[in-house]
Design a protein around this motif. Structure first.
Motif, mmCIF file in Angstrom:
data_model
loop_
_atom_site.group_PDB
_atom_site.id
_atom_site.type_symbol
_atom_site.label_atom_id
_atom_site.label_comp_id
_atom_site.label_asym_id
_atom_site.label_seq_id
_atom_site.Cartn_x
_atom_site.Cartn_y
_atom_site.Cartn_z
ATOM 1 N N ASN A 1 0.820 -1.213 0.000
ATOM 2 C CA ASN A 1 0.000 0.000 0.000
ATOM 3 C C ASN A 1 0.853 1.263 0.000
ATOM 4 N N LEU A 2 2.022 1.182 0.634
ATOM 5 C CA LEU A 2 2.939 2.326 0.631
ATOM 6 C C LEU A 2 3.406 2.620 -0.796
ATOM 7 N N ALA A 3 3.757 1.559 -1.530
ATOM 8 C CA ALA A 3 4.219 1.730 -2.917
ATOM 9 C C ALA A 3 3.121 2.327 -3.794
ATOM 10 N N LYS A 4 1.889 1.875 -3.577
ATOM 11 C CA LYS A 4 0.758 2.380 -4.375
ATOM 12 C C LYS A 4 0.594 3.886 -4.211
ATOM 13 N N VAL B 1 4.946 5.597 -5.220
ATOM 14 C CA VAL B 1 5.560 5.430 -6.541
ATOM 15 C C VAL B 1 4.947 6.388 -7.572
ATOM 16 N N PRO B 2 3.607 6.545 -7.619
ATOM 17 C CA PRO B 2 3.038 7.523 -8.553
ATOM 18 C C PRO B 2 3.470 8.969 -8.266
ATOM 19 N N ILE C 1 11.742 1.604 0.384
ATOM 20 C CA ILE C 1 11.667 0.489 1.338
ATOM 21 C C ILE C 1 13.003 0.302 2.053
ATOM 22 N N LYS C 2 14.087 0.395 1.287
ATOM 23 C CA LYS C 2 15.420 0.277 1.894
ATOM 24 C C LYS C 2 15.630 1.355 2.961
#
Length: 237
Positions: A30-33, A36-37, A46-47
């Motif tokens: 959900n964080l990437a969703k 990333v945009p 994430i790293k």
């Protein structure tokens, strides 16, 4: 046994019935969703979060966990955390709620916590303080609770240590004015939660979503399902 005046509860895998690994996957998905945009690199994000978390776990008390996280995160991201903070807080208040899908069952802990408070004991949410307060509230919503239902809640804003550092527990007792010998800790991690016993705290290990990476003998602790332990606590206070 001393009269019990204070009860500490872990959150993830204890009050909330989910598997930690599944929750982390849902969290990062959900964080990437969201990010990333917005132009952020997912792997770097994430790293940087993991590295910042590592700095909180190693925190020696000189700064808050929030400050420890910010320094490491900003350095790796090559972008100030403060620039991203509002987006993070917005995420934890909104999209983070989607991680509720990892719950293994619908539970409402409000009556149980109220029953403890009605008996006159202090109730502390002793969740590992690697998240901001808003993220803790979002997870509490899943089990019918609010931050205000607890006498004290550990978050990355108000804490200077993490589990399994005993100073994490010492800081709680100092802030709430309770005696460890008159306290109970309930958690599902055989190291991070049960280590509080070294301060004289009575410990109960929840085995529904047991975390025991060090393969310690859990029979040295009073242990069982959350419901079993909840009944035991109501008997002893």
């Amino acid at each position: 046994m001393e009269k019990i005046t204070t009860i500490l509860f872990d959150l993830d895998g204890t009050l909330i019935p989910f598997d930690q690994e599944e929750f982390i996957k849902a969290y990062f998905y959900n964080l990437a969703k969201k990010f990333v945009p917005m132009g952020y690199d997912n792997d770097l994000l994430i790293k940087s979060i993991w590295a910042g978390t590592g700095s909180m776990v190693k925190n020696d008390g000189k700064v808050t966990n929030q400050e420890a996280f910010k320094v490491t995160f900003s350095k790796l991201m090559q972008r100030e955390y403060d620039e991203m903070e509002q987006s993070f807080l917005d995420f934890y208040a909104n999209e983070f709620d989607n991680a509720k899908s990892t719950l293994q069952e619908d539970v409402d802990r409000s009556e149980f916590i109220k029953a403890l408070k009605d008996k006159g004991v202090k109730v502390v949410l002793a969740t590992n303080p690697i998240f901001p307060k808003v993220a803790v509230q979002t997870r509490l919503n899943w089990i019918g609770l609010k931050l205000e239902d607890f006498d004290y809640v550990t978050t990355f804003e108000n804490s200077h240590y993490c589990k399994p550092n005993l100073d994490y527990y010492r800081e709680i007792f100092e802030k709430i004015g309770s005696n460890p010998n008159e306290s109970i800790m309930v958690g599902n991690n055989a190291l991070e939660d049960m280590i509080s016993g070294e301060l004289g705290v009575k410990t109960y290990l929840v085995t529904d979503n047991l975390e025991n990476p060090n393969k310690v003998d859990i029979d040295q602790f009073e242990n069982g399902s959350f419901d079993f332990i909840a009944d035991k606590i109501l008997e002893v206070i």
